[in-house]
Design a protein around this motif. Structure first.
Motif, PDB file in Angstrom:
ATOM      1  N   THR A   1      94.017 -96.047 -21.667  1.00 26.68           N
ATOM      2  CA  THR A   1      93.172 -97.023 -22.467  1.00 26.68           C
ATOM      3  C   THR A   1      92.515 -96.403 -23.540  1.00 26.68           C
ATOM      4  OG1 THR A   1      92.808 -98.200 -20.340  1.00 26.68           O
ATOM      5  CG2 THR A   1      91.252 -98.568 -22.099  1.00 26.68           C
ATOM      6  N   TYR A   2      92.236 -95.428 -23.432  1.00 19.70           N
ATOM      7  CA  TYR A   2      91.827 -94.496 -24.635  1.00 19.70           C
ATOM      8  C   TYR A   2      92.683 -94.279 -25.845  1.00 19.70           C
ATOM      9  CZ  TYR A   2      89.688 -90.680 -27.561  1.00 19.70           C
ATOM     10  OH  TYR A   2      89.392 -89.977 -28.503  1.00 19.70           O
ATOM     11  N   ILE A   3      93.845 -93.839 -25.504  1.00 21.94           N
ATOM     12  CA  ILE A   3      94.964 -93.674 -26.179  1.00 21.94           C
ATOM     13  C   ILE A   3      95.217 -95.011 -26.888  1.00 21.94           C
ATOM     14  CG2 ILE A   3      97.512 -93.293 -26.574  1.00 21.94           C
ATOM     15  CD1 ILE A   3      97.159 -91.107 -24.413  1.00 21.94           C
ATOM     16  N   SER A   4      95.466 -95.890 -26.206  1.00 20.19           N
ATOM     17  CA  SER A   4      95.868 -97.281 -26.849  1.00 20.19           C
ATOM     18  C   SER A   4      94.798 -98.101 -27.649  1.00 20.19           C
ATOM     19  CB  SER A   4      96.156 -98.368 -25.496  1.00 20.19           C
ATOM     20  OG  SER A   4      97.197 -97.977 -24.918  1.00 20.19           O
ATOM     21  N   ASN A   5      93.428 -97.868 -27.323  1.00 18.07           N
ATOM     22  CA  ASN A   5      92.449 -98.421 -27.852  1.00 18.07           C
ATOM     23  C   ASN A   5      91.922 -97.829 -28.992  1.00 18.07           C
ATOM     24  OD1 ASN A   5      93.133-100.649 -26.456  1.00 18.07           O
ATOM     25  ND2 ASN A   5      91.107-100.683 -25.297  1.00 18.07           N
ATOM     26  N   ILE A   6      91.762 -96.539 -28.760  1.00 25.48           N
ATOM     27  CA  ILE A   6      91.167 -95.679 -29.806  1.00 25.48           C
ATOM     28  C   ILE A   6      91.946 -94.812 -30.770  1.00 25.48           C
ATOM     29  CG2 ILE A   6      89.251 -93.823 -30.268  1.00 25.48           C
ATOM     30  CD1 ILE A   6      88.095 -96.572 -28.873  1.00 25.48           C
TER      31      ILE A   6
ATOM     32  N   CYS B   1      92.683 -95.987 -34.680  1.00 28.75           N
ATOM     33  CA  CYS B   1      92.349 -94.700 -35.870  1.00 28.75           C
ATOM     34  C   CYS B   1      93.548 -94.468 -36.625  1.00 28.75           C
ATOM     35  CB  CYS B   1      91.614 -93.734 -35.127  1.00 28.75           C
ATOM     36  SG  CYS B   1      89.977 -93.714 -34.438  1.00 28.75           S
ATOM     37  N   SER B   2      94.750 -94.236 -35.698  1.00 27.25           N
ATOM     38  CA  SER B   2      95.974 -93.796 -36.547  1.00 27.25           C
ATOM     39  C   SER B   2      96.364 -94.841 -37.543  1.00 27.25           C
ATOM     40  CB  SER B   2      97.232 -93.549 -35.492  1.00 27.25           C
ATOM     41  OG  SER B   2      96.606 -92.464 -34.685  1.00 27.25           O
ATOM     42  N   ILE B   3      96.176 -96.075 -37.002  1.00 28.57           N
ATOM     43  CA  ILE B   3      96.900 -97.232 -38.094  1.00 28.57           C
ATOM     44  C   ILE B   3      96.014 -97.357 -39.135  1.00 28.57           C
ATOM     45  CG2 ILE B   3      96.946 -99.747 -38.035  1.00 28.57           C
ATOM     46  CD1 ILE B   3      97.894 -99.678 -35.166  1.00 28.57           C
ATOM     47  N   ALA B   4      94.586 -97.261 -38.942  1.00 25.52           N
ATOM     48  CA  ALA B   4      93.703 -97.077 -39.915  1.00 25.52           C
ATOM     49  C   ALA B   4      93.870 -96.254 -41.019  1.00 25.52           C
ATOM     50  CB  ALA B   4      92.236 -97.027 -39.388  1.00 25.52           C
TER      51      ALA B   4
END
Length: 90
Positions: A67-72, A76-79
């Motif tokens: 969940t952390y990887i998917s949501n955070i 951040c990487s896409i941003a």
């Protein structure tokens, strides 16, 4: 205007894609993984609308690392990629 929408299978992403398509926007909804974010550089969208998220409290609590990887991390990487390719990030 070319818009990339993540979360195309979710409620918000799918309805947003339909709505923006009806307004004649060029919508890209290709699935994106953390290790292939460079695809955004190739697609060159004018805007990125990030609607993807892992949801469901039971599932999220059970597998909090995913969940952390998917949501955070993915957000951040896409941003950061949006900044690199000089496009709007919503």
């Amino acid at each position: 205007m070319k818009i990339y929408i993540s979360g195309k299978n979710g409620f918000i992403g799918s309805n947003l894609a339909k709505y923006l398509s009806s307004l004649s926007y060029d919508i890209i909804t290709q699935e994106l993984r953390l290790n292939d974010l460079d695809l955004l550089r190739q697609l060159k969208p004018d805007a990125i609308i990030h609607c993807a998220a892992r949801v469901g409290s039971c599932k999220c609590q059970k597998d909090y690392l995913d969940t952390y990887i998917s949501n955070i991390l993915v957000t951040c990487s896409i941003a950061l990629m949006a900044k690199v390719i000089d496009t709007y990030f919503i």
